[in-house]
Design an enzyme around this catalytic site. Sequence first.
Site, PDB file in Angstrom:
ATOM      1  N   LYS A  78      17.007 -25.539  10.954  1.00 54.00           N
ATOM      2  CA  LYS A  78      17.457 -26.519   9.970  1.00 54.00           C
ATOM      3  C   LYS A  78      18.762 -26.019   9.373  1.00 54.00           C
ATOM      4  O   LYS A  78      18.940 -24.813   9.170  1.00 54.00           O
ATOM      5  CB  LYS A  78      16.371 -26.661   8.900  1.00 54.00           C
ATOM      6  CG  LYS A  78      16.623 -27.738   7.868  1.00 54.00           C
ATOM      7  CD  LYS A  78      15.425 -27.858   6.933  1.00 54.00           C
ATOM      8  CE  LYS A  78      15.610 -28.927   5.882  1.00 54.00           C
ATOM      9  NZ  LYS A  78      14.422 -29.062   5.006  1.00 54.00           N
ATOM     10  N   SER A 153      12.703 -33.665   4.628  1.00 50.47           N
ATOM     11  CA  SER A 153      14.105 -33.497   4.933  1.00 50.47           C
ATOM     12  C   SER A 153      14.366 -32.770   6.253  1.00 50.47           C
ATOM     13  O   SER A 153      15.461 -32.870   6.796  1.00 50.47           O
ATOM     14  CB  SER A 153      14.797 -32.731   3.799  1.00 50.47           C
ATOM     15  OG  SER A 153      14.198 -31.444   3.643  1.00 50.47           O
ATOM     16  N   SER A 177       8.638 -31.315   3.263  1.00 50.94           N
ATOM     17  CA  SER A 177       9.720 -31.511   4.234  1.00 50.94           C
ATOM     18  C   SER A 177       9.509 -30.922   5.621  1.00 50.94           C
ATOM     19  O   SER A 177      10.287 -31.199   6.526  1.00 50.94           O
ATOM     20  CB  SER A 177      11.037 -30.982   3.677  1.00 50.94           C
ATOM     21  OG  SER A 177      11.573 -31.931   2.803  1.00 50.94           O
TER      22      SER A 177
HETATM   23  N1  GLN Z   1      10.933 -35.380   0.026  1.00 51.94           N
HETATM   24  C1  GLN Z   1      10.704 -34.403  -0.995  1.00 51.94           C
HETATM   25  C2  GLN Z   1      11.904 -34.354  -1.906  1.00 51.94           C
HETATM   26  O1  GLN Z   1      12.795 -35.097  -1.701  1.00 51.94           O
HETATM   27  C3  GLN Z   1      10.475 -33.062  -0.377  1.00 51.94           C
HETATM   28  C4  GLN Z   1      11.693 -32.336  -0.011  1.00 51.94           C
HETATM   29  C5  GLN Z   1      11.447 -31.007   0.611  1.00 51.94           C
HETATM   30  O2  GLN Z   1      10.303 -30.632   0.862  1.00 51.94           O
HETATM   31  N2  GLN Z   1      12.525 -30.286   0.823  1.00 51.94           N
HETATM   32  O3  GLN Z   1      11.943 -33.588  -2.834  1.00 51.94           O
END
Ligand code: GLN
Length: 479
Positions: A78, A153, A177
């Site tokens: 990532k 994400s 994410s």
């Molecule tokens: N979708 C969640 C957020 O926007 C989780 C993001 C993540 O786990 N990095 O905070």
Amino acid sequence: MNLNELTIKQISEGYRKQEFLPSDVVSACLEAIRKKDGEIHAFLEVSESAWEEAKQADTQVKNGNALPQLFGVPMALKDNIFAEGTKTTAGSRMLKDYRAPYSATVVQKLKNHGAIIIGKTNMDEFAMGSSTENSAFGPAKNPHDTSRVPGGSSGGSAAAVAAHFVPAALGSDTGGSIRQPASFCGIAGFKPSYGAVSRHGLIAMASSLDQIGPMAKTVKDTEILFRAIAGKDVFDATTAPVDSEVHEKALKDTVFGIPREYMGEGLDPEVEAVIRNAIKKLEQAGAAIKEISLPNSSSALPAYYIIVPSEVSTNLARFESIRYGHRNHEAKTLFETYTKSRSEGFGAEVKRRVMLGTYALSAGYYEAYYVKAQKVRSLIREDFSRAFVAVDYIIGPTTPTPAFHFGAHKDNPLAMYLADVYTVAVNLAGNPSLSLNAGFAEEEGKKLPIGLQVIAPFMKDLALLNTAVKIEDLLKSAI
Ligand code: GLN
């Protein structure tokens, strides 16, 4: 089967039997990327040295040398994880041309185990989002249906694995994410216990929740990767060793808890059907199923969206264009340099959270918001501790719906936040949690993957992986 479609386990076995070489596998992956990533957009950068590294690795395979488990295995990272010298943007215009000054501990460990990094994957800006639509470089697409999001994400990592560009990738999980995109893309994704894996070299989003974890085609592969990257690290004071004693337990001797709060209102019936079917299979295998309650579940999302923006607002203060980040050169004063550079460098979701967090931490509101959210966090942690007195693992859906269409939550950030309604509590509590594919829902003639979430007590990561391998085997025979 094409070489880019193999699992880590199959690749290592192939090398040991000298059936093929690292350069064969890496070129199959690069070829798949060249052919299809124009459409999927899982990668933000593909390594130029991967092929050379693979060529060098060939000799060791040919010589029949003893090989570490990840030897010659191509992997993606990532784009918020540092690999020295590679472009590391975190999906943000702010870091468009930034290059990592050193390698993250996890990357160093992968390399020590012989892995070959073949690229950096697309993501929501600074890991904020559930669809990759917040990437400054355009979203990634779901390989199962390209009109839908891959989740986020870590959507680029999930899409890269599902599209057979790489056997595995690393993601990061602050509120879901890793697990949510794994669910949407039909792969396995593991969020380790808080502190089980070093965060040194991960661009911070919310430091008290962030964890790096593996995403792969099978649970077994996530276990192989987890063992390679886990452990105490002198560069991250929050790291600690996980419980290494894994008492082999058959499914028939295991007690699974189903949280009432995860199976009710808001859960898409198609997802519910797949999860109920998985529960039935576990029951048929002799496992005990207990309904449990995590009574503070409905407060998890509100607490998360106070704590995360608060940490985001402080962590992202460093991007002021002087030490790091995009700079507006027309600005005439220091203040203008900050405001113009940050306005241009950050996207809408990041700005929203920086503002929310700054507000929640301000002197007048700190007690009312931040301190209150921390108290709720303690209650959520207690929910899990109490539940694990009666059950070995908690299982339920990873997400309330299958992958949604692009633009579905464009004007409604709250609807987007709901994609993580079953995952954020785990990060607040710090427990390990994994998503594995449990089946498919049919929509508009396309088969959309559905993930089963398995949550374990704190630091019981290896026991969780051990059991999840068994669940995956059981469900696979049924899908
Ligand atoms: N979708 C969640 C957020 O926007 C989780 C993001 C993540 O786990 N990095 O905070």
